[in-house]
Design a protein around this motif. Structure first.
Motif, PDB file in Angstrom:
ATOM      1  N   ALA A  19       1.295  -0.843  -0.030  1.00 20.62           N
ATOM      2  CA  ALA A  19      -0.194  -0.152  -0.092  1.00 20.62           C
ATOM      3  C   ALA A  19       0.679   1.545   0.169  1.00 20.62           C
ATOM      4  CB  ALA A  19      -1.215   0.364   1.488  1.00 20.62           C
ATOM      5  N   ARG A  20       1.899   0.990   0.769  1.00 22.05           N
ATOM      6  CA  ARG A  20       2.536   2.588   0.409  1.00 22.05           C
ATOM      7  C   ARG A  20       3.507   2.802  -0.610  1.00 22.05           C
ATOM      8  NH1 ARG A  20       7.343   3.073   5.265  1.00 22.05           N
ATOM      9  NH2 ARG A  20       7.152   4.873   4.275  1.00 22.05           N
ATOM     10  N   GLY A  21       3.586   2.126  -1.640  1.00 17.77           N
ATOM     11  CA  GLY A  21       4.110   2.036  -2.752  1.00 17.77           C
ATOM     12  C   GLY A  21       5.694   2.944  -2.918  1.00 17.77           C
ATOM     13  N   LEU A  22       5.808   2.765  -2.068  1.00 18.74           N
ATOM     14  CA  LEU A  22       7.514   3.121  -1.834  1.00 18.74           C
ATOM     15  C   LEU A  22       8.342   1.965  -2.594  1.00 18.74           C
ATOM     16  CD1 LEU A  22       7.522   5.578   1.260  1.00 18.74           C
ATOM     17  CD2 LEU A  22       7.891   5.635  -0.565  1.00 18.74           C
ATOM     18  N   PRO A  23       9.620   2.575  -3.188  1.00 19.18           N
ATOM     19  CA  PRO A  23      10.478   1.405  -3.573  1.00 19.18           C
ATOM     20  C   PRO A  23      11.393   0.726  -2.532  1.00 19.18           C
ATOM     21  CG  PRO A  23      10.870   4.031  -4.916  1.00 19.18           C
ATOM     22  CD  PRO A  23      10.026   3.730  -4.210  1.00 19.18           C
ATOM     23  N   ARG A  24      10.824  -0.359  -2.314  1.00 19.17           N
ATOM     24  CA  ARG A  24      11.956  -0.596  -1.494  1.00 19.17           C
ATOM     25  C   ARG A  24      13.401  -0.864  -1.033  1.00 19.17           C
ATOM     26  NH1 ARG A  24       7.116  -5.409  -2.538  1.00 19.17           N
ATOM     27  NH2 ARG A  24       4.957  -4.427  -1.523  1.00 19.17           N
ATOM     28  N   VAL A  25      13.422  -1.266  -0.320  1.00 21.71           N
ATOM     29  CA  VAL A  25      14.890  -1.818   0.117  1.00 21.71           C
ATOM     30  C   VAL A  25      14.420  -3.333   1.027  1.00 21.71           C
ATOM     31  CG1 VAL A  25      17.164  -1.622   1.329  1.00 21.71           C
ATOM     32  CG2 VAL A  25      15.984   0.714  -0.400  1.00 21.71           C
ATOM     33  N   ILE A  26      14.852  -4.303   0.356  1.00 28.91           N
ATOM     34  CA  ILE A  26      14.660  -5.574   1.062  1.00 28.91           C
ATOM     35  C   ILE A  26      16.133  -6.357   1.588  1.00 28.91           C
ATOM     36  CG2 ILE A  26      13.897  -8.082   0.715  1.00 28.91           C
ATOM     37  CD1 ILE A  26      12.284  -6.911  -1.969  1.00 28.91           C
ATOM     38  N   LEU A  27      15.936  -6.601   3.146  1.00 31.82           N
ATOM     39  CA  LEU A  27      17.406  -7.043   3.601  1.00 31.82           C
ATOM     40  C   LEU A  27      16.433  -8.165   4.149  1.00 31.82           C
ATOM     41  CD1 LEU A  27      16.743  -4.002   5.762  1.00 31.82           C
ATOM     42  CD2 LEU A  27      18.729  -4.199   3.602  1.00 31.82           C
ATOM     43  N   GLU A  28      17.760  -8.736   4.997  1.00 26.08           N
ATOM     44  CA  GLU A  28      17.503 -10.310   5.035  1.00 26.08           C
ATOM     45  C   GLU A  28      16.514 -10.612   6.236  1.00 26.08           C
ATOM     46  OE1 GLU A  28      21.187 -12.876   5.543  1.00 26.08           O
ATOM     47  OE2 GLU A  28      22.172 -12.610   3.459  1.00 26.08           O
ATOM     48  N   TRP A  39      20.565   4.287  10.602  1.00 22.13           N
ATOM     49  CA  TRP A  39      21.417   4.412  10.063  1.00 22.13           C
ATOM     50  C   TRP A  39      20.947   6.090   8.900  1.00 22.13           C
ATOM     51  CZ3 TRP A  39      23.692  -0.575   8.508  1.00 22.13           C
ATOM     52  CH2 TRP A  39      25.108  -0.990   9.484  1.00 22.13           C
ATOM     53  N   PHE A  40      20.117   5.170   8.248  1.00 20.95           N
ATOM     54  CA  PHE A  40      18.850   5.927   7.276  1.00 20.95           C
ATOM     55  C   PHE A  40      17.456   6.318   7.311  1.00 20.95           C
ATOM     56  CE2 PHE A  40      21.738   3.120   5.173  1.00 20.95           C
ATOM     57  CZ  PHE A  40      23.345   3.664   4.811  1.00 20.95           C
ATOM     58  N   GLU A  41      17.312   7.383   8.277  1.00 25.51           N
ATOM     59  CA  GLU A  41      16.109   7.732   8.943  1.00 25.51           C
ATOM     60  C   GLU A  41      15.843   8.770   7.571  1.00 25.51           C
ATOM     61  OE1 GLU A  41      14.561   9.353  13.006  1.00 25.51           O
ATOM     62  OE2 GLU A  41      16.345   8.972  12.691  1.00 25.51           O
ATOM     63  N   ASP A  42      16.961   9.775   7.458  1.00 19.48           N
ATOM     64  CA  ASP A  42      16.293  10.720   5.943  1.00 19.48           C
ATOM     65  C   ASP A  42      16.093  10.210   5.116  1.00 19.48           C
ATOM     66  OD1 ASP A  42      18.609   9.888   5.772  1.00 19.48           O
ATOM     67  OD2 ASP A  42      19.588  11.004   4.990  1.00 19.48           O
ATOM     68  N   LEU A  43      16.332   9.417   4.964  1.00 17.26           N
ATOM     69  CA  LEU A  43      15.231   8.332   3.538  1.00 17.26           C
ATOM     70  C   LEU A  43      14.430   7.467   3.703  1.00 17.26           C
ATOM     71  CD1 LEU A  43      18.847   7.301   2.389  1.00 17.26           C
ATOM     72  CD2 LEU A  43      17.639   9.458   1.247  1.00 17.26           C
ATOM     73  N   GLU A  46      11.497   8.489   1.157  1.00 14.75           N
ATOM     74  CA  GLU A  46      12.315   7.583  -0.346  1.00 14.75           C
ATOM     75  C   GLU A  46      12.075   6.074  -0.488  1.00 14.75           C
ATOM     76  OE1 GLU A  46      15.543   9.586  -1.706  1.00 14.75           O
ATOM     77  OE2 GLU A  46      15.395  11.151  -0.474  1.00 14.75           O
ATOM     78  N   PHE A  47      12.243   5.333   0.906  1.00 18.19           N
ATOM     79  CA  PHE A  47      12.396   3.994   0.163  1.00 18.19           C
ATOM     80  C   PHE A  47      11.600   3.150   1.361  1.00 18.19           C
ATOM     81  CE2 PHE A  47      16.849   5.067  -1.566  1.00 18.19           C
ATOM     82  CZ  PHE A  47      16.350   4.855  -2.359  1.00 18.19           C
ATOM     83  N   ASP A  48      10.686   1.867   1.006  1.00 18.03           N
ATOM     84  CA  ASP A  48      10.738   1.440   2.484  1.00 18.03           C
ATOM     85  C   ASP A  48      11.727   0.240   2.453  1.00 18.03           C
ATOM     86  OD1 ASP A  48       8.927   0.604   4.043  1.00 18.03           O
ATOM     87  OD2 ASP A  48       6.689  -0.455   2.761  1.00 18.03           O
ATOM     88  N   LEU A 282      22.084   2.968  -2.149  1.00 18.89           N
ATOM     89  CA  LEU A 282      20.497   3.839  -2.505  1.00 18.89           C
ATOM     90  C   LEU A 282      20.840   4.516  -2.916  1.00 18.89           C
ATOM     91  CD1 LEU A 282      20.017   3.311   2.021  1.00 18.89           C
ATOM     92  CD2 LEU A 282      19.548   2.112   0.459  1.00 18.89           C
ATOM     93  N   GLN A 283      21.246   6.014  -2.962  1.00 17.37           N
ATOM     94  CA  GLN A 283      21.383   6.733  -3.742  1.00 17.37           C
ATOM     95  C   GLN A 283      21.507   6.566  -5.603  1.00 17.37           C
ATOM     96  OE1 GLN A 283      25.451   8.676  -2.548  1.00 17.37           O
ATOM     97  NE2 GLN A 283      24.108  10.714  -1.048  1.00 17.37           N
ATOM     98  N   THR A 284      21.885   5.121  -5.681  1.00 12.71           N
ATOM     99  CA  THR A 284      22.223   4.928  -7.416  1.00 12.71           C
ATOM    100  C   THR A 284      20.826   4.148  -7.510  1.00 12.71           C
ATOM    101  OG1 THR A 284      24.530   4.418  -6.331  1.00 12.71           O
ATOM    102  CG2 THR A 284      23.186   2.906  -8.750  1.00 12.71           C
ATOM    103  N   ALA A 285      20.294   3.991  -6.629  1.00 11.63           N
ATOM    104  CA  ALA A 285      19.015   2.672  -6.627  1.00 11.63           C
ATOM    105  C   ALA A 285      18.275   4.043  -7.246  1.00 11.63           C
ATOM    106  CB  ALA A 285      18.658   2.135  -5.741  1.00 11.63           C
ATOM    107  N   GLY A 286      18.046   4.615  -6.121  1.00 12.64           N
ATOM    108  CA  GLY A 286      17.183   5.943  -6.246  1.00 12.64           C
ATOM    109  C   GLY A 286      17.639   6.880  -7.439  1.00 12.64           C
ATOM    110  N   GLU A 287      18.684   7.163  -7.597  1.00 15.30           N
ATOM    111  CA  GLU A 287      18.549   8.018  -9.372  1.00 15.30           C
ATOM    112  C   GLU A 287      17.826   6.564 -10.144  1.00 15.30           C
ATOM    113  OE1 GLU A 287      22.738   8.527  -9.434  1.00 15.30           O
ATOM    114  OE2 GLU A 287      22.283  10.213  -8.336  1.00 15.30           O
ATOM    115  N   ARG A 288      17.973   5.601 -10.434  1.00 16.47           N
ATOM    116  CA  ARG A 288      18.105   4.688 -11.069  1.00 16.47           C
ATOM    117  C   ARG A 288      16.174   4.194 -11.482  1.00 16.47           C
ATOM    118  NH1 ARG A 288      16.813  -1.134 -12.142  1.00 16.47           N
ATOM    119  NH2 ARG A 288      18.094  -1.900  -9.567  1.00 16.47           N
ATOM    120  N   PHE A 289      15.366   4.268 -10.422  1.00 13.44           N
ATOM    121  CA  PHE A 289      14.084   3.993 -10.047  1.00 13.44           C
ATOM    122  C   PHE A 289      13.455   5.488 -10.271  1.00 13.44           C
ATOM    123  CE2 PHE A 289      14.801   1.070  -5.545  1.00 13.44           C
ATOM    124  CZ  PHE A 289      14.838   0.227  -6.880  1.00 13.44           C
TER     125      PHE A 289
END
Length: 294
Positions: A19-28, A39-43, A46-48, A282-289
């Motif tokens: 439902a959030r629809g944000l690009p995802r960063v999927i971790l183990e 670490w990336f509270e400010d992002l 931009e990312f879920d 994250l920066q590289t992925a954000g630009e690509r997305f």
């Protein structure tokens, strides 16, 4: 907006992530997610940041790539990040013990899944500049002496080297289907580790002995290539030693509280420290997305 039938989701977490629809960063795992959020509270706008287990069945390194592909199938851009020990689980020894960082960068079989350069996400907590302060706030009992604080980095490097001695034994055992608890060898002195491993491998199967010898050759090469500077040496060794075993040994050797590594996340946040490697990802992925959405 991404729309899907409710029946398509096996949990509330799956539905909320969709439902959030944000690009995802999927971790183990969820502990990895908590570190990334710290670490990336400010992002987080931009990312879920989400654990693979909250998007499908099962968790861990093998669940990341299917979760990434499922996200893209739902038209939700996704980046997966797995620990370097993913290569240990798949017995890709040459890549696991490669001294060249670029070898890891090219090792993933999926362009949307990146392999971390350090053994586990928790290894990024062990910033050399925090070792002194970490002992100062986590020594049990308090207070830590000046010498205990000042030698913390050197002792952390020594503990990495002790675990390198055990690597041929532990990794060859893993390949043979043997498991070892995280606290295996946690209090053993380096000489005892070397002796115990030698005796155990002498009694092992010829196949395991051959693998242990091959892994030992990698370890010997790694030691030769290790940088002289203590801070650089610690970061270098964190690629190749099991993080959880190292944390258990550090708690014992440095006389720290149980689960003392959690304090490192707080210390990092207070000092605005974050892993540059992941920030670049994250920066590289954000630009690509963003380009894909344009």
């Amino acid at each position: 907006m991404n729309v899907a039938e409710l029946e398509a989701f096996s949990s509330a977490d799956q539905f909320l992530a969709h439902a959030r629809g944000l690009p995802r960063v999927i971790l183990e795992g969820r502990s990895d997610v908590e570190l990334f959020k710290s670490w990336f509270e400010d992002l987080q706008s931009e990312f879920d940041f989400i654990a693979a287990e909250d998007l499908g069945r099962g968790g861990g390194c093998t669940a990341v790539q299917p979760a990434v592909r499922a996200s893209w199938d739902q038209d939700i851009p996704a980046l997966g990040i797995v620990d370097r020990d993913y290569l240990h689980r798949s017995h890709r020894w040459a890549l696991l013990f490669a001294a060249d960082p670029e070898a890891i960068a090219e090792a993933s079989e999926d362009p949307d899944v990146k392999i971390a350069s350090l053994w586990e996400i928790e290894a990024y907590l062990l910033a050399p500049e925090l070792m002194n302060l970490w002992v100062g706030v986590q020594r049990n009992p308090q207070p830590a002496t000046i010498r205990e604080r000042d030698t913390a980095l050197a002792r952390a490097v020594e503990e990495c080297e002790a675990l390198l001695d055990a690597t041929p034994f532990l990794s060859s055992g893993h390949a043979a289907g043997q498991s070892f608890v995280d606290r295996y060898f946690f209090s053993d002195k380096a000489d005892h580790i070397r002796q115990s491993c030698r005796v155990a491998l002498e009694a092992a199967s010829p196949e395991r002995q051959r693998l242990a010898e091959a892994i030992n050759a990698h370890v010997t090469d790694l030691r030769t290539a290790a940088p002289a500077d203590e801070a650089d040496r610690l970061l270098y060794y964190l690629r190749y030693v099991d993080t959880r075993r190292l944390l258990a040994r550090l708690e014992h050797r440095l006389g720290l509280n149980t689960d003392a590594h959690h304090a490192l996340a707080v210390l990092m946040k207070e000092r605005a420290l974050k892993p540059a490697e992941f920030l670049t990802m994250l920066q590289t992925a954000g630009e690509r997305f963003a380009d894909l959405a344009a």
